[in-house]
Design a protein around this motif. Structure first.
Motif, PDB file in Angstrom:
ATOM      1  N   PHE A  20       0.820  -1.206   0.000  1.00 23.31           N
ATOM      2  CA  PHE A  20       0.000   0.000   0.000  1.00 23.31           C
ATOM      3  C   PHE A  20       0.860   1.265   0.000  1.00 23.31           C
ATOM      4  CE2 PHE A  20      -2.272   3.431   2.147  1.00 23.31           C
ATOM      5  CZ  PHE A  20      -3.306   3.594   1.243  1.00 23.31           C
ATOM      6  N   THR A  56     -11.776  -1.355  -2.581  1.00 25.31           N
ATOM      7  CA  THR A  56     -11.280  -1.189  -1.216  1.00 25.31           C
ATOM      8  C   THR A  56      -9.970  -0.394  -1.219  1.00 25.31           C
ATOM      9  OG1 THR A  56     -10.375  -3.417  -1.475  1.00 25.31           O
ATOM     10  CG2 THR A  56     -12.373  -3.206  -0.188  1.00 25.31           C
ATOM     11  N   LEU A  57      -9.124  -0.661  -2.225  1.00 23.69           N
ATOM     12  CA  LEU A  57      -7.881   0.107  -2.334  1.00 23.69           C
ATOM     13  C   LEU A  57      -8.192   1.584  -2.577  1.00 23.69           C
ATOM     14  CD1 LEU A  57      -4.790   0.279  -2.557  1.00 23.69           C
ATOM     15  CD2 LEU A  57      -5.016  -0.269  -4.995  1.00 23.69           C
ATOM     16  N   ALA A  59     -10.760   3.282  -1.548  1.00 25.87           N
ATOM     17  CA  ALA A  59     -11.190   3.911  -0.292  1.00 25.87           C
ATOM     18  C   ALA A  59      -9.981   4.301   0.553  1.00 25.87           C
ATOM     19  CB  ALA A  59     -12.097   2.964   0.488  1.00 25.87           C
ATOM     20  N   SER A  60      -8.997   3.402   0.608  1.00 29.96           N
ATOM     21  CA  SER A  60      -7.791   3.700   1.385  1.00 29.96           C
ATOM     22  C   SER A  60      -7.029   4.874   0.777  1.00 29.96           C
ATOM     23  CB  SER A  60      -6.873   2.474   1.430  1.00 29.96           C
ATOM     24  OG  SER A  60      -7.469   1.431   2.143  1.00 29.96           O
ATOM     25  N   THR A  63      -8.214   8.518   1.505  1.00 25.98           N
ATOM     26  CA  THR A  63      -7.933   9.196   2.776  1.00 25.98           C
ATOM     27  C   THR A  63      -6.495   9.699   2.859  1.00 25.98           C
ATOM     28  OG1 THR A  63      -7.171   7.281   4.051  1.00 25.98           O
ATOM     29  CG2 THR A  63      -9.555   7.626   3.936  1.00 25.98           C
ATOM     30  N   VAL A  64      -5.663   9.383   1.860  1.00 29.16           N
ATOM     31  CA  VAL A  64      -4.269   9.837   1.905  1.00 29.16           C
ATOM     32  C   VAL A  64      -3.916  10.708   0.691  1.00 29.16           C
ATOM     33  CG1 VAL A  64      -3.493   7.907   3.332  1.00 29.16           C
ATOM     34  CG2 VAL A  64      -3.421   7.677   0.841  1.00 29.16           C
ATOM     35  N   LEU A  91     -17.790   5.734  -1.854  1.00 28.11           N
ATOM     36  CA  LEU A  91     -16.413   6.127  -2.187  1.00 28.11           C
ATOM     37  C   LEU A  91     -16.363   7.600  -2.580  1.00 28.11           C
ATOM     38  CD1 LEU A  91     -15.322   3.012  -4.286  1.00 28.11           C
ATOM     39  CD2 LEU A  91     -14.458   3.670  -2.030  1.00 28.11           C
ATOM     40  N   ILE A  93     -18.242  10.005  -1.481  1.00 21.86           N
ATOM     41  CA  ILE A  93     -18.335  10.853  -0.285  1.00 21.86           C
ATOM     42  C   ILE A  93     -17.028  10.776   0.516  1.00 21.86           C
ATOM     43  CG2 ILE A  93     -19.593  11.246   1.877  1.00 21.86           C
ATOM     44  CD1 ILE A  93     -22.111  10.261   0.403  1.00 21.86           C
ATOM     45  N   ILE A  94     -16.466   9.573   0.621  1.00 24.93           N
ATOM     46  CA  ILE A  94     -15.181   9.415   1.326  1.00 24.93           C
ATOM     47  C   ILE A  94     -14.106  10.285   0.669  1.00 24.93           C
ATOM     48  CG2 ILE A  94     -13.294   7.776   1.787  1.00 24.93           C
ATOM     49  CD1 ILE A  94     -15.525   5.620   2.153  1.00 24.93           C
ATOM     50  N   HIS A  96     -14.596  12.996  -1.101  1.00 22.81           N
ATOM     51  CA  HIS A  96     -15.089  14.364  -1.304  1.00 22.81           C
ATOM     52  C   HIS A  96     -15.276  14.685  -2.785  1.00 22.81           C
ATOM     53  CE1 HIS A  96     -14.542  15.080   2.964  1.00 22.81           C
ATOM     54  NE2 HIS A  96     -13.323  14.580   2.858  1.00 22.81           N
TER      55      HIS A  96
ATOM     56  N   SER B  84     -12.453   0.252   4.723  1.00 20.20           N
ATOM     57  CA  SER B  84     -11.214   0.302   3.936  1.00 20.20           C
ATOM     58  C   SER B  84     -10.538   1.659   4.087  1.00 20.20           C
ATOM     59  CB  SER B  84     -11.506   0.018   2.465  1.00 20.20           C
ATOM     60  OG  SER B  84     -12.124  -1.234   2.310  1.00 20.20           O
ATOM     61  N   VAL B  88      -6.311   2.316   6.773  1.00 22.59           N
ATOM     62  CA  VAL B  88      -4.984   2.926   6.655  1.00 22.59           C
ATOM     63  C   VAL B  88      -4.841   4.143   7.566  1.00 22.59           C
ATOM     64  CG1 VAL B  88      -4.580   2.012   4.353  1.00 22.59           C
ATOM     65  CG2 VAL B  88      -5.648   4.277   4.590  1.00 22.59           C
ATOM     66  N   ARG B  89      -5.869   4.455   8.361  1.00 21.05           N
ATOM     67  CA  ARG B  89      -5.777   5.557   9.311  1.00 21.05           C
ATOM     68  C   ARG B  89      -5.768   5.046  10.749  1.00 21.05           C
ATOM     69  NH1 ARG B  89      -6.889  10.387   6.574  1.00 21.05           N
ATOM     70  NH2 ARG B  89      -6.078  11.330   8.456  1.00 21.05           N
TER      71      ARG B  89
END
Lengths: 325, 415
Positions: A20, A56-57, A59-60, A63-64, A91, A93-94, A96, B84, B88-89
């Motif tokens: 990741f 799923t990747l 979504a992760s 956030t970064v 996804l 909404i996560i 933005h 998910s 990672v947080r």
């Protein structure tokens, strides 16, 4: 010009897999370079050894990262349309308002066998099913008006019931009542990216897609297809600029970046596409090479934007409903 | 060292209380705010919870739009994408999501959870449920609900295929409901296999759990109910060659906790008063799987009910409570609206810890799935008041000893 990067995290047979952290570093480098979006797919013809599934990747990664569009491939055979619409609405909404769904019009050879459809679908059935499926997903994404949520604590009104709409779809392959139980997208709706088209799919793509990925060919044939798709979009009652056509290109590692850039500029000058989808194998060397040699060359030629003007993927792509245009 | 209990933090948008979203301190935009969830996950991780848990339904919770619009439950994140993002947080806490066997395929679901497991370094779990709601069915082209036994037969086959795929088998499976040819194209789980959670409490649900589950969530109001369920399930495991310790039974608990008992009671009353009567009755109706409860006098008793194809065990629980305590429909509605049929404790940290300790040490629970009334306040209260009290008593960990969810739960790693 629009630039996407496609990363197939499954195509790593016999190679060390990307973890990741490595994928994150690469996507951040692409973001720093102003790339419109990264398209992640996770399936290969043979057995692969990548550890992640694309949604799923995504979504992760959401956030970064802050700006870059994030598109995941998801098959119309592997998911029910209601479930897929929820996943991508969430996804979006996560992230933005930076999410997109990549669907292929080509049947994956392994999917039917593993998803309880050993008989598979005929090409014409698959085509009709795909169009119905995409229509359901896009319809579900419109189930809540942008101002449906009231959050009125004292009045006891969480949402306005008038602004929630049933889909009530009953079609040849699916029946879906709706609405979705996820709020409206920050960018109006997630971006729909279609690939794997044969000419028989062009009308469907012109009616439904936000972005179309086409295989590269000669500049003349690319120009013919581009004009054809724009005509079909107009015929379907859409603004032809509401459909962005990107040409797939692979950059061979030993190509000189300057020669690659010349190729891109020639195609752009011929007005044969809205931009390119650069296909990268998920290999350390390919990612490093792209970040170290190709991105600087793209910047030098002025082929990528200086920075993102808006915050959503629709706004990067110049599509309506960007949320912040 | 005394045995230590397991704790789950059950995250649900604005909170588990039906009127939570109206509380002045509840975060009303929880269902569209990913940062809110990241904060909740970190709070739970700092308090050393074993896992966070998300429920799921593939459709609205309430068919009556007028009722639905007075609750915050019609919109929220889809849980697999949500977890998910959280993977990672966070660094240690387990990530468990519900997903239905009724509207998924085992190959796709096992692959998605395995990916979550890789993203989190071995912290994923799947809560297997079957779907009973006609609202969900209408989103998947179903014309009528399958009988309870059919749903569980499909679930049993589904669980068998998923477990096989996680264990790296090439299934070549051609069963009643599913056909799967290939092994998964992802590497094995960092914890051997994701953790398998179940919540069905009916007879056939208990058998499925005894055979396949690592963790069982349950609803039990009284010590006796909890103990009877606990003993029954652990006894059923022997038939499948499993040790009692191979399953952790974690009843849901909805605490309202404050520095003093009076404050806790006040806090609880404040929440109860925010429940509109029509919302409370509608929620009770859906738990009883009947649609016309509103026809009966709200201050009168619960009418006689036909047995439904829906949630059999939950219905029995509600009926039993109403008869036992002589509750009217309004009283029952308020009571269930708050904790949804789960066990509620209102009091100080010491009082809450006393109750949890009694069930844990009395052999009625291996741990608890904590259902805070509203977020973030009541999760914060549990983390800062109750967790330290449990730690002082040696009943809960002060630090994580391992990295995977199986490590936290003390579960065997599958071969």
């Amino acid at each position: 010009m629009h630039l996407a990067i496609s990363l197939n995290i499954a195509a790593v047979k016999g190679q060390a897999v990307l973890d990741f952290g490595e994928i994150k570093t690469f996507v951040r480098a692409a973001e720093a370079a102003g790339i419109d979006m990264v398209v992640i797919s996770d399936s290969a013809e043979g057995l692969s050894s990548g550890p992640f599934e694309a949604t799923t990747l995504l979504a992760s990664l959401a956030t970064v990262t802050d700006k870059i569009g994030l598109v995941a491939s998801a098959s119309t055979v592997a998911h029910q349309p209601y479930n897929l619409a929820r996943r991508f609405a969430s996804l979006d909404i996560i992230s933005h308002g930076r999410a997109g769904w990549h669907a292929t019009m080509a049947q994956g050879p392994r999917e039917a066998a593993n998803f309880s459809r050993p008989e598979g679908f005929s090409d014409t059935d698959f085509r009709r099913r795909s169009e119905e499926y995409i229509g359901i997903v896009q319809g579900l994404w419109q189930g809540w008006d942008a101002d449906a949520l009231l959050f009125d604590k004292t009045g006891g009104r969480f949402h306005d019931p008038e602004k929630m709409h049933l889909l009530d779809h009953k079609g040849e392959f699916f029946s879906v009542r709706g609405p979705l139980n996820v709020a409206r997208s920050p960018q109006d709706a997630p971006v729909v990216v279609l690939s794997g088209l044969t000419e028989a799919d062009f009308d469907i793509a012109a009616r439904t897609a936000d972005v179309i990925l086409l295989e590269s060919g000669s500049a003349e044939s690319a120009k013919t297809r581009f004009d054809d798709l724009r005509r079909r979009a107009t015929a379907a009652g859409r603004d032809p600029d509401a459909v962005k056509v990107l040409t797939n290109i692979s950059l061979a590692p030993d190509d000189e970046p300057a020669a690659s850039m010349d190729r891109l500029e020639t195609q752009l000058r011929a007005k044969s596409c809205d931009g390119f989808n650069i296909q990268l194998p998920a290999q350390h060397s390919a990612l490093d090479d792209f970040a170290d040699r190709v991105l600087p060359a793209l910047r030098q030629r002025g082929l990528v934007r200086e920075g993102y003007r808006g915050a959503t993927l629709r706004s990067h792509l110049g599509l309506a409903g960007g949320g912040d245009q | 060292m005394t045995a230590q209990m397991k704790l789950g933090a059950f995250l649900w948008a604005t909170g588990h209380h039906i009127a939570a979203w109206r509380h002045p301190k509840a975060h009303v935009m929880a269902g569209i705010d990913i940062d809110h969830y990241i904060q909740l996950a970190r709070t739970a991780e700092a308090a050393k919870f074993d896992m966070i848990f998300c429920e799921d339904a593939a459709g609205l919770r309430e068919a009556n739009v007028g009722i639905a619009s007075q609750t915050s439950r019609s919109i929220g994140f889809e849980p697999i994408s949500l977890l998910s993002a959280l993977a990672v947080r966070t660094s240690h806490i387990g990530l468990v999501s519900t997903a239905s066997t009724s509207y998924n395929e085992p190959y796709g679901l096992s692959r998605t959870f395995l990916s979550l497991d890789h993203l989190s370094g071995g912290r994923a779990g799947w809560n297997l449920v079957t779907s009973a709601s006609p609202i969900e069915a209408a989103n998947f082209g179903s014309t009528g609900l399958k009988p309870h036994a059919d749903r569980y037969e499909r679930a049993r086959e589904f669980a068998e295929v998923v477990t096989g795929l996680w264990h790296g088998k090439a299934p070549g499976h051609h069963g009643q409901s599913f056909s799967v040819r290939d092994p998964l194209d992802l590497p094995r789980s960092p914890q051997g296999a994701p953790v398998m959670v179940q919540a069905g409490a009916s007879d056939v649900g208990r058998d499925l759990a005894a055979r396949t589950a690592d963790v069982v969530f349950t609803a039990a109001q009284t010590f006796e109910e909890a103990k009877a369920f606990y003993d029954d399930l652990k006894e059923r495991m022997a038939a499948y060659g499993r040790e009692p310790d191979d399953i952790k039974i974690m009843p849901g608990v909805s605490p309202v906790v404050a520095e003093t008992e009076a404050e806790a009671r006040e806090k609880h009353e404040e929440l109860q008063e925010l429940i509109p009567d029509d919302v409370g009755v509608a929620l009770l109706s859906s738990y009883l799987s009947i649609s016309d409860l509103w026809r009966y006098p709200i201050d009168g008793p619960l009418p006689e009910l036909p047995e439904s194809e829906g949630m059999k065990s939950r219905q029995a629980l509600v009926v039993e409570q109403s008869r036992r305590d002589g509750l009217s429909i309004r009283q029952l509605a308020r009571h269930f609206a708050g904790a949804r049929g789960h066990w509620r404790i209102v009091g100080t940290a010491a009082q809450v810890a006393d109750e949890l300790q009694a069930r844990f040490e009395g052999g009625a629970a291996d741990g608890f799935n904590v259902m805070p009334s509203y977020f973030p306040g009541e999760l914060d209260a549990f983390a800062t008041l109750v967790v330290p009290e449990l730690q002082r008593r040696g009943l809960f960990r002060r630090e994580y000893e391992g990295r995977t969810l199986r490590d936290h739960l003390g579960l065997k790693r599958p071969a």
